[in-house]
Design a protein around this motif. Sequence first.
Motif, mmCIF file in Angstrom:
data_model
loop_
_atom_site.group_PDB
_atom_site.id
_atom_site.type_symbol
_atom_site.label_atom_id
_atom_site.label_comp_id
_atom_site.label_asym_id
_atom_site.label_seq_id
_atom_site.Cartn_x
_atom_site.Cartn_y
_atom_site.Cartn_z
ATOM 1 N N ALA A 176 40.200 -32.555 -30.241
ATOM 2 C CA ALA A 176 40.986 -31.324 -30.299
ATOM 3 C C ALA A 176 40.756 -30.565 -31.599
ATOM 4 N N LEU A 177 40.529 -31.279 -32.705
ATOM 5 C CA LEU A 177 40.271 -30.668 -34.005
ATOM 6 C C LEU A 177 39.012 -31.292 -34.594
ATOM 7 N N ASP A 178 38.152 -30.459 -35.144
ATOM 8 C CA ASP A 178 36.894 -30.921 -35.719
ATOM 9 C C ASP A 178 36.769 -30.408 -37.156
ATOM 10 N N ARG A 179 37.105 -31.261 -38.121
ATOM 11 C CA ARG A 179 37.002 -30.971 -39.551
ATOM 12 C C ARG A 179 37.715 -29.677 -39.946
ATOM 13 N N VAL A 180 38.944 -29.516 -39.510
ATOM 14 C CA VAL A 180 39.743 -28.332 -39.832
ATOM 15 C C VAL A 180 40.266 -28.457 -41.263
ATOM 16 N N SER A 181 40.115 -27.385 -42.024
ATOM 17 C CA SER A 181 40.621 -27.329 -43.392
ATOM 18 C C SER A 181 41.358 -26.013 -43.605
ATOM 19 N N LEU A 182 42.434 -26.072 -44.370
ATOM 20 C CA LEU A 182 43.150 -24.869 -44.758
ATOM 21 C C LEU A 182 43.995 -25.179 -45.972
ATOM 22 N N LYS A 183 44.350 -24.130 -46.693
ATOM 23 C CA LYS A 183 45.219 -24.268 -47.850
ATOM 24 C C LYS A 183 46.227 -23.137 -47.811
ATOM 25 N N VAL A 184 47.496 -23.475 -47.973
ATOM 26 C CA VAL A 184 48.570 -22.494 -47.988
ATOM 27 C C VAL A 184 49.292 -22.624 -49.321
ATOM 28 N N ASP A 185 49.255 -21.567 -50.119
ATOM 29 C CA ASP A 185 49.949 -21.571 -51.400
ATOM 30 C C ASP A 185 51.434 -21.323 -51.202
ATOM 31 N N ASP A 186 52.212 -21.762 -52.161
ATOM 32 C CA ASP A 186 53.661 -21.580 -52.123
ATOM 33 C C ASP A 186 53.995 -20.094 -51.992
ATOM 34 N N GLY A 187 54.910 -19.763 -51.106
ATOM 35 C CA GLY A 187 55.345 -18.386 -50.912
ATOM 36 C C GLY A 187 54.505 -17.579 -49.952
ATOM 37 N N CYS A 188 53.432 -18.146 -49.447
ATOM 38 C CA CYS A 188 52.551 -17.424 -48.518
ATOM 39 C C CYS A 188 52.988 -17.644 -47.070
ATOM 40 N N ILE A 189 52.685 -16.691 -46.251
ATOM 41 C CA ILE A 189 52.905 -16.787 -44.812
ATOM 42 C C ILE A 189 51.543 -16.775 -44.145
ATOM 43 N N VAL A 190 51.310 -17.730 -43.248
ATOM 44 C CA VAL A 190 50.016 -17.863 -42.585
ATOM 45 C C VAL A 190 50.227 -17.870 -41.079
ATOM 46 N N ALA A 191 49.352 -17.175 -40.363
ATOM 47 C CA ALA A 191 49.367 -17.198 -38.907
ATOM 48 C C ALA A 191 48.118 -17.926 -38.429
ATOM 49 N N ILE A 192 48.289 -18.785 -37.447
ATOM 50 C CA ILE A 192 47.159 -19.482 -36.835
ATOM 51 C C ILE A 192 46.959 -18.851 -35.469
ATOM 52 N N ILE A 193 45.800 -18.248 -35.267
ATOM 53 C CA ILE A 193 45.531 -17.562 -34.009
ATOM 54 C C ILE A 193 44.267 -18.129 -33.381
ATOM 55 N N GLY A 194 44.178 -18.003 -32.087
ATOM 56 C CA GLY A 194 42.999 -18.468 -31.373
ATOM 57 C C GLY A 194 43.282 -18.537 -29.892
ATOM 58 N N ALA A 195 42.233 -18.773 -29.150
ATOM 59 C CA ALA A 195 42.330 -18.850 -27.690
ATOM 60 C C ALA A 195 43.086 -20.099 -27.260
ATOM 61 N N ASN A 196 43.498 -20.114 -25.998
ATOM 62 C CA ASN A 196 44.102 -21.320 -25.439
ATOM 63 C C ASN A 196 43.122 -22.474 -25.586
ATOM 64 N N GLY A 197 43.616 -23.621 -26.028
ATOM 65 C CA GLY A 197 42.772 -24.796 -26.166
ATOM 66 C C GLY A 197 41.981 -24.849 -27.458
ATOM 67 N N ALA A 198 42.225 -23.910 -28.374
ATOM 68 C CA ALA A 198 41.467 -23.871 -29.631
ATOM 69 C C ALA A 198 41.963 -24.893 -30.647
ATOM 70 N N GLY A 199 43.159 -25.458 -30.445
ATOM 71 C CA GLY A 199 43.673 -26.489 -31.345
ATOM 72 C C GLY A 199 44.834 -26.065 -32.218
ATOM 73 N N LYS A 200 45.405 -24.888 -31.972
ATOM 74 C CA LYS A 200 46.519 -24.404 -32.793
ATOM 75 C C LYS A 200 47.704 -25.359 -32.755
ATOM 76 N N SER A 201 48.143 -25.707 -31.586
ATOM 77 C CA SER A 201 49.286 -26.611 -31.446
ATOM 78 C C SER A 201 48.949 -28.008 -31.948
ATOM 79 N N SER A 202 47.731 -28.452 -31.723
ATOM 80 C CA SER A 202 47.315 -29.769 -32.211
ATOM 81 C C SER A 202 47.377 -29.831 -33.728
ATOM 82 N N LEU A 203 46.964 -28.766 -34.398
ATOM 83 C CA LEU A 203 47.030 -28.712 -35.854
ATOM 84 C C LEU A 203 48.471 -28.790 -36.330
ATOM 85 N N ILE A 204 49.337 -27.989 -35.742
ATOM 86 C CA ILE A 204 50.746 -27.991 -36.130
ATOM 87 C C ILE A 204 51.374 -29.353 -35.862
#
Length: 106
Positions: free
Chosen positions: A16-44
């Motif tokens: 479902a996820l293949d070497r996913v990396s991300l960084k969220v700094d304090d106070g930032c708002i991030v949106a995860i977008i993508g097609a159905n089955g792209a792994g958004k819910s799996s990441l969360i």
Amino acid sequence: MLEVRDLDLYYGDAQALDRVSLKVDDGCIVAIIGANGAGKSSLIRAIAGIEKPRAGRIHFRGQDITGWESCGTCDLGIGQVAEARQIFPSLTVKENLEMGAMLRRA
């Protein structure tokens, strides 16, 4: 505040996820977008401790939380808000979120 490095997540043999990396700094708002089955819910779900990654690391405020149980991540203030499930259908979105914050650990 949150760093995900090279996260792999599988459901059985299906990756479902293949070497996913991300960084969220304090106070930032991030949106995860993508097609159905792209792994958004799996990441969360992996960040919240609902799913266990096969590889990679998850750090929250400098602490490695990779593979923690969801009750442990919840104690840190990390959670998943279900969408389109009408948890309390008579309440507004704000009221639904406030219900989740009623627990002391939330």
